[in-house]
Motif scaffolding. Structure first.
Motif, PDB file in Angstrom:
ATOM      1  N   ALA A 288      61.872 -25.473  22.899  1.00 27.82           N
ATOM      2  CA  ALA A 288      61.092 -24.484  22.155  1.00 27.82           C
ATOM      3  C   ALA A 288      60.362 -23.488  23.040  1.00 27.82           C
ATOM      4  O   ALA A 288      59.776 -22.535  22.530  1.00 27.82           O
ATOM      5  CB  ALA A 288      60.078 -25.206  21.261  1.00 27.82           C
ATOM      6  N   HIS A 289      60.378 -23.701  24.350  1.00 26.99           N
ATOM      7  CA  HIS A 289      59.715 -22.783  25.288  1.00 26.99           C
ATOM      8  C   HIS A 289      60.790 -21.902  25.923  1.00 26.99           C
ATOM      9  O   HIS A 289      61.509 -22.321  26.829  1.00 26.99           O
ATOM     10  CB  HIS A 289      58.974 -23.589  26.360  1.00 26.99           C
ATOM     11  N   TYR A 290      60.903 -20.655  25.409  1.00 28.27           N
ATOM     12  CA  TYR A 290      61.949 -19.750  25.906  1.00 28.27           C
ATOM     13  C   TYR A 290      61.306 -18.558  26.586  1.00 28.27           C
ATOM     14  O   TYR A 290      60.576 -17.783  25.970  1.00 28.27           O
ATOM     15  CB  TYR A 290      62.854 -19.275  24.765  1.00 28.27           C
ATOM     16  N   ARG A 291      61.577 -18.411  27.889  1.00 30.37           N
ATOM     17  CA  ARG A 291      61.050 -17.311  28.691  1.00 30.37           C
ATOM     18  C   ARG A 291      62.175 -16.329  28.987  1.00 30.37           C
ATOM     19  O   ARG A 291      63.145 -16.673  29.677  1.00 30.37           O
ATOM     20  CB  ARG A 291      60.478 -17.846  30.020  1.00 30.37           C
ATOM     21  N   VAL A 292      62.066 -15.082  28.487  1.00 33.28           N
ATOM     22  CA  VAL A 292      63.107 -14.090  28.740  1.00 33.28           C
ATOM     23  C   VAL A 292      63.165 -13.719  30.205  1.00 33.28           C
ATOM     24  O   VAL A 292      64.207 -13.260  30.701  1.00 33.28           O
ATOM     25  CB  VAL A 292      62.899 -12.820  27.887  1.00 33.28           C
ATOM     26  N   ASP A 293      62.054 -13.927  30.932  1.00 34.37           N
ATOM     27  CA  ASP A 293      62.045 -13.630  32.361  1.00 34.37           C
ATOM     28  C   ASP A 293      62.484 -14.827  33.196  1.00 34.37           C
ATOM     29  O   ASP A 293      62.547 -14.745  34.430  1.00 34.37           O
ATOM     30  CB  ASP A 293      60.652 -13.157  32.806  1.00 34.37           C
ATOM     31  N   ALA A 294      62.790 -15.954  32.555  1.00 34.80           N
ATOM     32  CA  ALA A 294      63.316 -17.135  33.247  1.00 34.80           C
ATOM     33  C   ALA A 294      64.170 -17.908  32.240  1.00 34.80           C
ATOM     34  O   ALA A 294      63.804 -18.989  31.785  1.00 34.80           O
ATOM     35  CB  ALA A 294      62.179 -18.009  33.775  1.00 34.80           C
ATOM     36  N   PRO A 295      65.314 -17.335  31.856  1.00 32.89           N
ATOM     37  CA  PRO A 295      66.067 -17.863  30.718  1.00 32.89           C
ATOM     38  C   PRO A 295      66.789 -19.191  30.956  1.00 32.89           C
ATOM     39  O   PRO A 295      67.256 -19.807  30.002  1.00 32.89           O
ATOM     40  CB  PRO A 295      67.088 -16.747  30.441  1.00 32.89           C
ATOM     41  N   GLN A 296      66.881 -19.631  32.209  1.00 31.83           N
ATOM     42  CA  GLN A 296      67.611 -20.860  32.488  1.00 31.83           C
ATOM     43  C   GLN A 296      66.667 -22.061  32.595  1.00 31.83           C
ATOM     44  O   GLN A 296      65.485 -21.919  32.896  1.00 31.83           O
ATOM     45  CB  GLN A 296      68.406 -20.725  33.795  1.00 31.83           C
ATOM     46  N   ARG A 297      67.209 -23.242  32.354  1.00 33.38           N
ATOM     47  CA  ARG A 297      66.449 -24.464  32.568  1.00 33.38           C
ATOM     48  C   ARG A 297      66.364 -24.744  34.057  1.00 33.38           C
ATOM     49  O   ARG A 297      67.349 -24.588  34.792  1.00 33.38           O
ATOM     50  CB  ARG A 297      67.136 -25.633  31.857  1.00 33.38           C
ATOM     51  N   ASN A 298      65.204 -25.136  34.531  1.00 32.21           N
ATOM     52  CA  ASN A 298      64.996 -25.439  35.941  1.00 32.21           C
ATOM     53  C   ASN A 298      65.128 -26.946  36.135  1.00 32.21           C
ATOM     54  O   ASN A 298      64.213 -27.706  35.814  1.00 32.21           O
ATOM     55  CB  ASN A 298      63.603 -24.958  36.377  1.00 32.21           C
ATOM     56  N   ASP A 299      66.273 -27.392  36.667  1.00 33.37           N
ATOM     57  CA  ASP A 299      66.518 -28.826  36.770  1.00 33.37           C
ATOM     58  C   ASP A 299      65.624 -29.517  37.792  1.00 33.37           C
ATOM     59  O   ASP A 299      65.500 -30.739  37.785  1.00 33.37           O
ATOM     60  CB  ASP A 299      67.989 -29.084  37.098  1.00 33.37           C
ATOM     61  N   ARG A 300      64.982 -28.741  38.665  1.00 35.15           N
ATOM     62  CA  ARG A 300      64.008 -29.355  39.583  1.00 35.15           C
ATOM     63  C   ARG A 300      62.782 -29.833  38.819  1.00 35.15           C
ATOM     64  O   ARG A 300      62.031 -30.680  39.301  1.00 35.15           O
ATOM     65  CB  ARG A 300      63.580 -28.351  40.661  1.00 35.15           C
ATOM     66  N   MET A 301      62.588 -29.275  37.613  1.00 31.19           N
ATOM     67  CA  MET A 301      61.460 -29.683  36.774  1.00 31.19           C
ATOM     68  C   MET A 301      61.899 -30.706  35.728  1.00 31.19           C
ATOM     69  O   MET A 301      61.142 -31.023  34.813  1.00 31.19           O
ATOM     70  CB  MET A 301      60.861 -28.462  36.071  1.00 31.19           C
ATOM     71  N   PHE A 302      63.094 -31.260  35.879  1.00 32.25           N
ATOM     72  CA  PHE A 302      63.626 -32.191  34.891  1.00 32.25           C
ATOM     73  C   PHE A 302      62.654 -33.360  34.718  1.00 32.25           C
ATOM     74  O   PHE A 302      62.304 -34.052  35.663  1.00 32.25           O
ATOM     75  CB  PHE A 302      64.995 -32.715  35.331  1.00 32.25           C
ATOM     76  N   GLY A 303      62.212 -33.567  33.489  1.00 27.66           N
ATOM     77  CA  GLY A 303      61.306 -34.673  33.215  1.00 27.66           C
ATOM     78  C   GLY A 303      59.868 -34.425  33.594  1.00 27.66           C
ATOM     79  O   GLY A 303      59.026 -35.312  33.437  1.00 27.66           O
ATOM     80  N   ALA A 304      59.544 -33.231  34.101  1.00 27.72           N
ATOM     81  CA  ALA A 304      58.158 -32.942  34.500  1.00 27.72           C
ATOM     82  C   ALA A 304      57.353 -32.482  33.293  1.00 27.72           C
ATOM     83  O   ALA A 304      57.739 -31.554  32.588  1.00 27.72           O
ATOM     84  CB  ALA A 304      58.133 -31.877  35.593  1.00 27.72           C
ATOM     85  N   HIS A 305      56.218 -33.125  33.070  1.00 25.56           N
ATOM     86  CA  HIS A 305      55.363 -32.810  31.930  1.00 25.56           C
ATOM     87  C   HIS A 305      54.159 -31.992  32.388  1.00 25.56           C
ATOM     88  O   HIS A 305      53.585 -32.237  33.452  1.00 25.56           O
ATOM     89  CB  HIS A 305      54.878 -34.096  31.258  1.00 25.56           C
ATOM     90  N   THR A 306      53.786 -31.012  31.583  1.00 29.66           N
ATOM     91  CA  THR A 306      52.601 -30.216  31.871  1.00 29.66           C
ATOM     92  C   THR A 306      51.380 -30.997  31.386  1.00 29.66           C
ATOM     93  O   THR A 306      51.230 -31.233  30.186  1.00 29.66           O
ATOM     94  CB  THR A 306      52.650 -28.867  31.134  1.00 29.66           C
ATOM     95  N   ILE A 307      50.529 -31.384  32.307  1.00 28.66           N
ATOM     96  CA  ILE A 307      49.349 -32.185  31.982  1.00 28.66           C
ATOM     97  C   ILE A 307      48.104 -31.329  32.182  1.00 28.66           C
ATOM     98  O   ILE A 307      47.952 -30.667  33.214  1.00 28.66           O
ATOM     99  CB  ILE A 307      49.252 -33.448  32.871  1.00 28.66           C
ATOM    100  N   THR A 308      47.219 -31.333  31.189  1.00 29.20           N
ATOM    101  CA  THR A 308      45.968 -30.578  31.280  1.00 29.20           C
ATOM    102  C   THR A 308      44.790 -31.499  30.969  1.00 29.20           C
ATOM    103  O   THR A 308      44.908 -32.429  30.165  1.00 29.20           O
ATOM    104  CB  THR A 308      45.954 -29.379  30.311  1.00 29.20           C
ATOM    105  N   TRP A 309      43.672 -31.234  31.612  1.00 27.84           N
ATOM    106  CA  TRP A 309      42.446 -31.984  31.394  1.00 27.84           C
ATOM    107  C   TRP A 309      41.278 -31.110  31.820  1.00 27.84           C
ATOM    108  O   TRP A 309      41.475 -29.998  32.328  1.00 27.84           O
ATOM    109  CB  TRP A 309      42.467 -33.295  32.166  1.00 27.84           C
ATOM    110  N   LYS A 310      40.067 -31.603  31.598  1.00 30.66           N
ATOM    111  CA  LYS A 310      38.887 -30.838  31.986  1.00 30.66           C
ATOM    112  C   LYS A 310      38.001 -31.667  32.914  1.00 30.66           C
ATOM    113  O   LYS A 310      37.814 -32.872  32.710  1.00 30.66           O
ATOM    114  CB  LYS A 310      38.099 -30.391  30.747  1.00 30.66           C
TER     115      LYS A 310
END
Length: 533
Positions: A500-522
């Motif tokens: 669901a995250h589609y970037r027209v300036d980076a249209p391909q999947r980056n397999d180096r990020m395979f399985g990497a989750h964006t984690i946020t905290w404060k």
């Protein structure tokens, strides 16, 4: 007896309440609205489960993994899919009136991304009928409900990283109260209403639980992933269920030509509609060929919604549609016990991230997830509460939140926050929607941070205490701004396209990020973000 506080009374909250009650806990369900008004009522298509020999659990796992675009956790997906048949049988046993086939078995339909018909359904009212069935069971069990409680904050002991309960605004009286508990389950739903009129969600889906969780020290995961449902009514964004396409509905462009596989995964279909609308100006859903008898029996809600909100009859007319924000894949990061990074704080349903949906949820898995993990969450929370009773320690959260509510009444209203809320919804739909790029995302982030600065000048006009919905909506807006910043920071950080995250300036999947989750905290109120496996 241990006490479990459940915040939220949708499907996930009610399943958790029944499970915790059956495990021996005293259960209180607190909710800002009535249980039957939950977003669960809009889950129309069905609940996935492999019940017949024409399908396999391995196929269900594979379909879910494929839809997740590399972000789903295989072990947790397997846990969910393997327990799906039992989940459906449990729903059947408590009285959910599933539709039946000619043999009297639970009827099943194929939804987008599925390799076989496995979505068990009750006409096109599956979520609504599940919700009413669960509420009936909770009332029979004598579970206590506290409705009209708007969540303000979680009560935590920061020295031990332990939740102790939560504070609420009692909407009817305007007073602030605390409810202490040995374990807390957040089941507050998603954050789809950030997109306002461009969302299939109700106004209740303002992300209050996620905002309270991150303030309390919990971690959020994959917040940039927001699923857009392909078929919402063009004028109102009211959902037209995937069951319409599962039954054989066609998607037509302005020239009345089919242009895509209607049962591809939702992210694929939604982007195809987006692109076709840009080219030809309009996209329609056509179910006329299914016939009035079939539509009346199998899709009665879809017909009524189109008649009420758009003034058309799908038996005779094409349905003008558009993609709209629908489901929040991101949420509170939880472990296999359904517990967050704060001890004793559990999360389930759309506000949680069990890593079962990844970058794109498979249609029919949302009701399944809330039943499977709701039963697990209620049980685990009850076990935790029994083994780790919360200490009766002094805590200043009630005083802080009482002073906050009083202080908000002194905010000026030089700026109309309703106008800012509409502006936020529009820029989110245009720049943090189906198609994104770095420039648009950073422009939105700048607008959000300006709104954060202006918030003290956007106070509620209504200064009364009794039933002050203007006050509630102002605090909800504050939660939306808090989450909006997190979503956009995550979307800027993920320089690739996935689900669901589609970037027209980076249209391909980056397999180096395979399985990497964006984690946020404060930390000390400052937003932090990182990628983690």
């Amino acid at each position: 007896m241990s006490k479990v506080l459940i915040i939220g009374s949708g499907g996930a909250g009610l399943v958790s309440a029944l499970s915790a009650h059956e495990s021996g806990a005293e259960v209180i369900v607190a909710s800002k609205t009535l249980p039957t008004r939950s977003q669960t009522s809009m889950a129309q298509g069905g609940m996935n489960a492999v019940l017949g020999t024409e399908d396999t659990i391995e196929n269900h796992i594979s379909d879910t993994l494929n839809s997740s675009a590399g972000l789903g956790d295989e072990s947790r997906i397997a846990f969910m899919c393997e327990r799906a048949p039992e989940a459906v049988r449990w729903c059947n046993s408590i009285g959910l009136p599933f539709s039946r086939n000619e043999s009297g078995e639970i009827a099943r339909r194929r939804l987008g991304g599925a390799s076989a018909p496995r979505a068990c359904y009750a006409q096109d009212y599956t979520g609504l009928k599940l919700l009413h069935t669960l509420y009936d069971q909770c009332l029979k069990a004598g579970i206590e409900f506290k409705n009209g409680r708007f969540l303000l904050n979680l009560i935590t002991d920061h020295e031990t990283n332990r939740v102790l309960g939560a504070t609420f605004l009692v909407i009817e009286t305007g007073e602030v109260e605390e409810i202490r508990a040995d374990a807390v389950i957040l089941a507050t739903g998603g954050y789809g209403n950030l997109y306002g009129k461009h969302s299939t969600n109700s106004v209740q889906a303002s992300g209050d639980g996620l905002a309270a969780a991150v303030r309390a020290g919990a971690r959020l995961a994959d917040m940039e992933f927001v699923q857009f449902h392909p078929t919402a009514l063009k004028g109102s964004s009211i959902l037209i269920s995937e069951s319409a396409r599962g039954a054989g509905g066609h998607l037509l462009n302005a020239n009345k030509e089919r242009f895509t596989d209607e049962l591809a995964p939702r992210d694929v279909v939604a982007r195809a509609i987006h692109d076709e609308m840009a080219k030809s100006g309009a996209v329609y859903l056509d179910i006329r060929h299914l016939g009035e008898e079939f539509i009346t029996h199998e899709l009665p809600q879809e017909r009524k919604l189109a008649q009420i909100y758009e003034g058309i009859d799908p038996v005779h007319d094409l349905i003008l549609i558009k993609p709209s924000a629908h489901y929040s894949m991101g949420g509170i990061e939880v472990n296999t016990q359904c517990m967050s990074s704060v001890q004793g704080l559990f999360a389930v349903g759309e506000c949680a991230n069990h890593k079962t949906h990844g970058a794109n949820r498979l249609g029919g898995n949302s009701l399944l997830e809330l039943v499977v993990f709701g039963r697990e969450c209620g049980n685990k929370a009850s076990e935790y509460a029994d083994m780790h009773p919360a200490p009766a320690v002094e805590n200043s959260q009630l005083v802080k939140d009482t002073n906050f509510v009083r202080g908000v009444m002194y905010f000026t209203n030089q700026i109309d926050f309703y106008q800012k809320q509409e502006m936020l919804a529009n820029i989110f739909y245009n720049n943090v929607g189906l198609v994104r790029d770095d420039m648009g995302l950073k422009a939105v982030l700048g607008a959000i941070r300006q709104m954060q600065k202006e918030l003290p000048f956007m106070g509620p006009r209504d200064k009364s205490k009794i039933c002050n919905t203007n006050l509630v909506e102002f605090i909800e807006f504050g939660n939306k701004i808090e989450l909006a910043e997190i979503i956009v920071v995550c979307a800027i950080s993920r320089v690739e396209s996935r689900g669901a995250h589609y970037r027209v300036d980076a249209p391909q999947r980056n397999d180096r990020m395979f399985g990497a989750h964006t984690i946020t905290w404060k930390e000390d109120g400052v937003l932090c973000a990182d990628f983690m496996q």
